[in-house]
Design a protein around this motif. Structure first.
Motif, PDB file in Angstrom:
ATOM      1  N   LEU A 218       0.829  -1.203   0.000  1.00 20.20           N
ATOM      2  CA  LEU A 218       0.000   0.000   0.000  1.00 20.20           C
ATOM      3  C   LEU A 218       0.868   1.259   0.000  1.00 20.20           C
ATOM      4  O   LEU A 218       0.592   2.208  -0.748  1.00 20.20           O
ATOM      5  CB  LEU A 218      -0.934   0.000   1.206  1.00 20.20           C
ATOM      6  N   ALA A 219       1.904   1.264   0.814  1.00 16.49           N
ATOM      7  CA  ALA A 219       2.796   2.433   0.870  1.00 16.49           C
ATOM      8  C   ALA A 219       3.421   2.688  -0.500  1.00 16.49           C
ATOM      9  O   ALA A 219       3.508   3.836  -0.945  1.00 16.49           O
ATOM     10  CB  ALA A 219       3.877   2.227   1.926  1.00 16.49           C
ATOM     11  N   THR A 220       3.826   1.627  -1.164  1.00 16.60           N
ATOM     12  CA  THR A 220       4.414   1.769  -2.503  1.00 16.60           C
ATOM     13  C   THR A 220       3.407   2.368  -3.466  1.00 16.60           C
ATOM     14  O   THR A 220       3.736   3.279  -4.236  1.00 16.60           O
ATOM     15  CB  THR A 220       4.907   0.406  -3.019  1.00 16.60           C
ATOM     16  N   LYS A 221       2.165   1.886  -3.419  1.00 26.62           N
ATOM     17  CA  LYS A 221       1.128   2.423  -4.308  1.00 26.62           C
ATOM     18  C   LYS A 221       0.849   3.885  -3.995  1.00 26.62           C
ATOM     19  O   LYS A 221       0.700   4.698  -4.902  1.00 26.62           O
ATOM     20  CB  LYS A 221      -0.153   1.616  -4.170  1.00 26.62           C
ATOM     21  N   LEU A 222       0.762   4.229  -2.714  1.00 27.94           N
ATOM     22  CA  LEU A 222       0.483   5.617  -2.332  1.00 27.94           C
ATOM     23  C   LEU A 222       1.613   6.538  -2.755  1.00 27.94           C
ATOM     24  O   LEU A 222       1.372   7.631  -3.278  1.00 27.94           O
ATOM     25  CB  LEU A 222       0.249   5.722  -0.825  1.00 27.94           C
ATOM     26  N   ILE A 223       2.830   6.106  -2.536  1.00 27.59           N
ATOM     27  CA  ILE A 223       3.993   6.918  -2.905  1.00 27.59           C
ATOM     28  C   ILE A 223       4.074   7.056  -4.420  1.00 27.59           C
ATOM     29  O   ILE A 223       4.298   8.144  -4.936  1.00 27.59           O
ATOM     30  CB  ILE A 223       5.287   6.315  -2.323  1.00 27.59           C
ATOM     31  N   PHE A 224       3.878   5.953  -5.124  1.00 22.47           N
ATOM     32  CA  PHE A 224       3.932   5.996  -6.584  1.00 22.47           C
ATOM     33  C   PHE A 224       2.856   6.914  -7.138  1.00 22.47           C
ATOM     34  O   PHE A 224       3.107   7.719  -8.015  1.00 22.47           O
ATOM     35  CB  PHE A 224       3.792   4.597  -7.180  1.00 22.47           C
ATOM     36  N   LYS A 225       1.646   6.806  -6.583  1.00 24.70           N
ATOM     37  CA  LYS A 225       0.547   7.650  -7.045  1.00 24.70           C
ATOM     38  C   LYS A 225       0.905   9.113  -6.833  1.00 24.70           C
ATOM     39  O   LYS A 225       0.720   9.937  -7.721  1.00 24.70           O
ATOM     40  CB  LYS A 225      -0.734   7.310  -6.298  1.00 24.70           C
ATOM     41  N   ASP A 226       1.423   9.461  -5.660  1.00 27.10           N
ATOM     42  CA  ASP A 226       1.810  10.845  -5.392  1.00 27.10           C
ATOM     43  C   ASP A 226       2.941  11.277  -6.316  1.00 27.10           C
ATOM     44  O   ASP A 226       2.943  12.400  -6.808  1.00 27.10           O
ATOM     45  CB  ASP A 226       2.227  11.021  -3.924  1.00 27.10           C
ATOM     46  N   GLY A 227       3.889  10.381  -6.548  1.00 26.29           N
ATOM     47  CA  GLY A 227       4.989  10.704  -7.447  1.00 26.29           C
ATOM     48  C   GLY A 227       4.511  10.905  -8.868  1.00 26.29           C
ATOM     49  O   GLY A 227       4.937  11.826  -9.570  1.00 26.29           O
ATOM     50  N   LEU A 228       3.597  10.067  -9.308  1.00 19.19           N
ATOM     51  CA  LEU A 228       3.038  10.188 -10.652  1.00 19.19           C
ATOM     52  C   LEU A 228       2.242  11.478 -10.778  1.00 19.19           C
ATOM     53  O   LEU A 228       2.380  12.207 -11.768  1.00 19.19           O
ATOM     54  CB  LEU A 228       2.148   8.981 -10.966  1.00 19.19           C
ATOM     55  N   ASN A 229       1.436  11.789  -9.756  1.00 16.81           N
ATOM     56  CA  ASN A 229       0.671  13.031  -9.793  1.00 16.81           C
ATOM     57  C   ASN A 229       1.595  14.245  -9.822  1.00 16.81           C
ATOM     58  O   ASN A 229       1.320  15.219 -10.518  1.00 16.81           O
ATOM     59  CB  ASN A 229      -0.282  13.115  -8.589  1.00 16.81           C
ATOM     60  N   ALA A 230       2.687  14.190  -9.087  1.00 17.62           N
ATOM     61  CA  ALA A 230       3.643  15.305  -9.075  1.00 17.62           C
ATOM     62  C   ALA A 230       4.280  15.466 -10.451  1.00 17.62           C
ATOM     63  O   ALA A 230       4.450  16.594 -10.934  1.00 17.62           O
ATOM     64  CB  ALA A 230       4.715  15.075  -8.017  1.00 17.62           C
ATOM     65  N   MET A 231       4.624  14.343 -11.074  1.00 17.88           N
ATOM     66  CA  MET A 231       5.218  14.415 -12.410  1.00 17.88           C
ATOM     67  C   MET A 231       4.217  14.965 -13.412  1.00 17.88           C
ATOM     68  O   MET A 231       4.554  15.797 -14.256  1.00 17.88           O
ATOM     69  CB  MET A 231       5.708  13.030 -12.868  1.00 17.88           C
ATOM     70  N   LEU A 232       2.989  14.519 -13.343  1.00 19.82           N
ATOM     71  CA  LEU A 232       1.966  15.003 -14.259  1.00 19.82           C
ATOM     72  C   LEU A 232       1.663  16.475 -14.019  1.00 19.82           C
ATOM     73  O   LEU A 232       1.477  17.246 -14.951  1.00 19.82           O
ATOM     74  CB  LEU A 232       0.681  14.166 -14.141  1.00 19.82           C
TER      75      LEU A 232
END
Length: 70
Positions: A51-65
């Motif tokens: 879950l932490a990986t998914k949350l971090i990845f989602k935030d990272g992806l949103n930041a990149m976008l």
């Protein structure tokens, strides 16, 4: 739902040797309970890690976008 006090007590229970003491001095039923408890915690840790990986990845992806829009 986030009970940090319980996690602190659990950490102390493991680190101070209380869990090991109970295991070493418990009957077979108590030992099985401890092993089941530890197995459940390890299963939950895997779920938490995923879950932490998914949350971090989602935030990272949103930041990149979001950075690409500026």
């Amino acid at each position: 739902m986030l009970d940090m006090d319980y996690l602190d007590r659990l950490e102390t229970y493991f680190k101070d040797g209380d869990c090991k003491f109970e295991f070493d001095n418990g009957d077979e039923e108590k030992r099985l309970q401890i092993l089941d408890f530890l197995e459940r915690i390890m299963d939950l840790a895997e779920i938490a890690d995923e879950l932490a990986t998914k949350l971090i990845f989602k935030d990272g992806l949103n930041a990149m976008l979001g950075a690409g829009k500026q």
